[in-house]
Design an enzyme around this catalytic site. Structure first.
Site, PDB file in Angstrom:
ATOM      1  N   LYS A  67      11.130  74.423  59.137  1.00  0.00           N
ATOM      2  CA  LYS A  67      12.683  74.313  58.863  1.00  0.00           C
ATOM      3  C   LYS A  67      13.390  73.273  59.838  1.00  0.00           C
ATOM      4  CE  LYS A  67      13.555  78.456  56.112  1.00  0.00           C
ATOM      5  NZ  LYS A  67      14.663  79.398  56.010  1.00  0.00           N
ATOM      6  N   LYS A  87       4.918  74.560  46.826  1.00  0.00           N
ATOM      7  CA  LYS A  87       5.701  76.072  46.269  1.00  0.00           C
ATOM      8  C   LYS A  87       6.611  75.751  45.313  1.00  0.00           C
ATOM      9  CE  LYS A  87       7.261  79.823  48.595  1.00  0.00           C
ATOM     10  NZ  LYS A  87       7.892  80.602  49.728  1.00  0.00           N
ATOM     11  N   LYS A  89      13.827  76.558  45.192  1.00  0.00           N
ATOM     12  CA  LYS A  89      15.005  76.359  44.545  1.00  0.00           C
ATOM     13  C   LYS A  89      15.732  75.115  45.105  1.00  0.00           C
ATOM     14  CE  LYS A  89      17.340  78.465  48.583  1.00  0.00           C
ATOM     15  NZ  LYS A  89      16.322  78.806  49.334  1.00  0.00           N
TER      16      LYS A  89
END
Ligand code: TRP
Length: 344
Positions: free
Chosen positions: A115, A207, A210
């Protein structure tokens, strides 16, 4: 290690619209665990703000996750559904755990590295400390079992390390306060099922997320039946027919993902699915998959819409859940203060 009464805890971040990956990988399993365990399910808004959120969207996402929990079949009366920031003990215990966990442990967290990327000097301190808050979420209820996706395994290991170090560092005080050999259980991840990792419909190596720019990469819980059917029709496949055995899915990421999704939606094994569709091309399989996806998702989506039309009711559910969670959390936190030597 003494045994602790079994209790399930898990959390979902309110950071964007929910999709099939959240549903199959998390929420559907939360529903099943209600039959066998006392369960606590949390909308983890304190985790959400480790990256900047729009307040308006955050509030609406908190309601959406709450609605999804209930629409999927979680019973907020028999179990506990609540919002993390309403129970201050999560943040309080997280501070204690910041003083138990070591810099080296957190430096090894792959999710933080992913991240933060090259930007690690500029991300929040909260993003770095994310795993100690997660440990506090679980351990403030002394929960023993945590249903999570594969990607949270390392965070669960860190929670175990924190529990273990606390138990060791304060062993004498734990015993003299009457808690015997260990105060915290070492929580176990529950990672299982055919589709704990749901991949993108456009790229079987990524994956389902969203944040993918293409809406065709995911099935949202809010999609209607036409959108679901169309996304599955357009899902990426390969030119070969489906294999008859699971081994034949090796290296065929998209086929493997679609078969996994089918199996998770219908409750069959991958092998059963392939017995039925092996040797056929994708078109018949895709139309059966679209039916299964509509049957699985559409009722949840429409119940969510109904619930979201009454935010007052959702807030009442969260307030009631927080009141009951707080009683449990306050008891643990009081004991932790005694163990640490705080005056109260
Ligand atoms: N980190 C989890 C995720 O992103 C969410 C989470 C926060 C969680 N606290 C938790 C999951 C405690 C399980 C238990 O999916």
């Amino acid at each position: 290690m003494p045994t602790f009464p079994e209790r399930v805890f898990s959390g979902v971040q309110p950071t964007g619209s929910l999709h099939l990956g959240n549903y199959l990988g998390a929420i559907k399993r939360f529903v099943a665990l209600q039959e066998t365990h006392d369960c606590i399910y949390c909308v983890v808004d304190l985790h959400a703000i480790t990256v900047q959120q729009s307040p308006v969207e955050l509030r609406s996402n908190i309601r959406e996750v709450t609605a999804a929990f209930i629409a999927a079949g979680i019973d907020p009366k028999k179990h506990i559904v609540f919002n993390q920031s309403q129970v201050a003990e999560h943040a309080e215990l997280a501070w204690v755990f910041n003083c138990v966990a070591r810099m080296g442990w957190l430096n090894r967290m792959t999710q933080f590295k992913d991240k933060a990327g090259k930007n690690s000097e500029n991300v929040s301190v909260g993003l770095f400390a994310y795993p100690t808050l997660m440990a506090a979420d679980i351990l403030v209820y002394r929960a023993t079992h945590v249903p999570v996706g594969e990607d949270q395994k390392q965070h669960l290991e860190l929670s175990r390390d924190v529990a273990q170090k606390f138990n060791n560092d304060f062993a004498e005080s734990i015993a003299s306060n009457g808690f015997g050999e260990a105060f915290f259980p070492l929580p176990e991840p529950l990672i299982q099922g055919p589709a704990t990792r749901v991949m993108s419909l456009r790229d079987g190596s990524k994956k389902m997320s969203k944040s993918d720019v293409s809406d065709y990469s995911r099935l949202n819980l809010s999609d209607d039946r036409d959108a679901i059917a169309q996304k599955i029709r357009k899902a990426k496949t390969d030119p070969e027919p489906l294999p008859s055995e699971v081994a034949g899915l090796a290296g065929r990421l998209e086929a493997d993902n679609l078969v996994g999704i089918f199996a998770a939606l219908t409750g069959e094994s991958r092998a059963d699915v392939l017995k039925r569709f092996g040797g056929q091309n994708f078109s018949a399989f895709k139309s059966a998959l679209a039916d299964a996806a509509v049957a699985g998702l559409e009722p949840v989506g429409s119940e969510m819409k109904r619930l979201l039309a009454d935010p007052g009711h959702l807030e009442a559910v969260l307030n009631d859940g927080a009141d009951r969670a707080r009683v449990l959390a306050a008891k643990t936190m009081g004991s932790v203060k005694d163990i640490l030597g705080f005056v109260r």
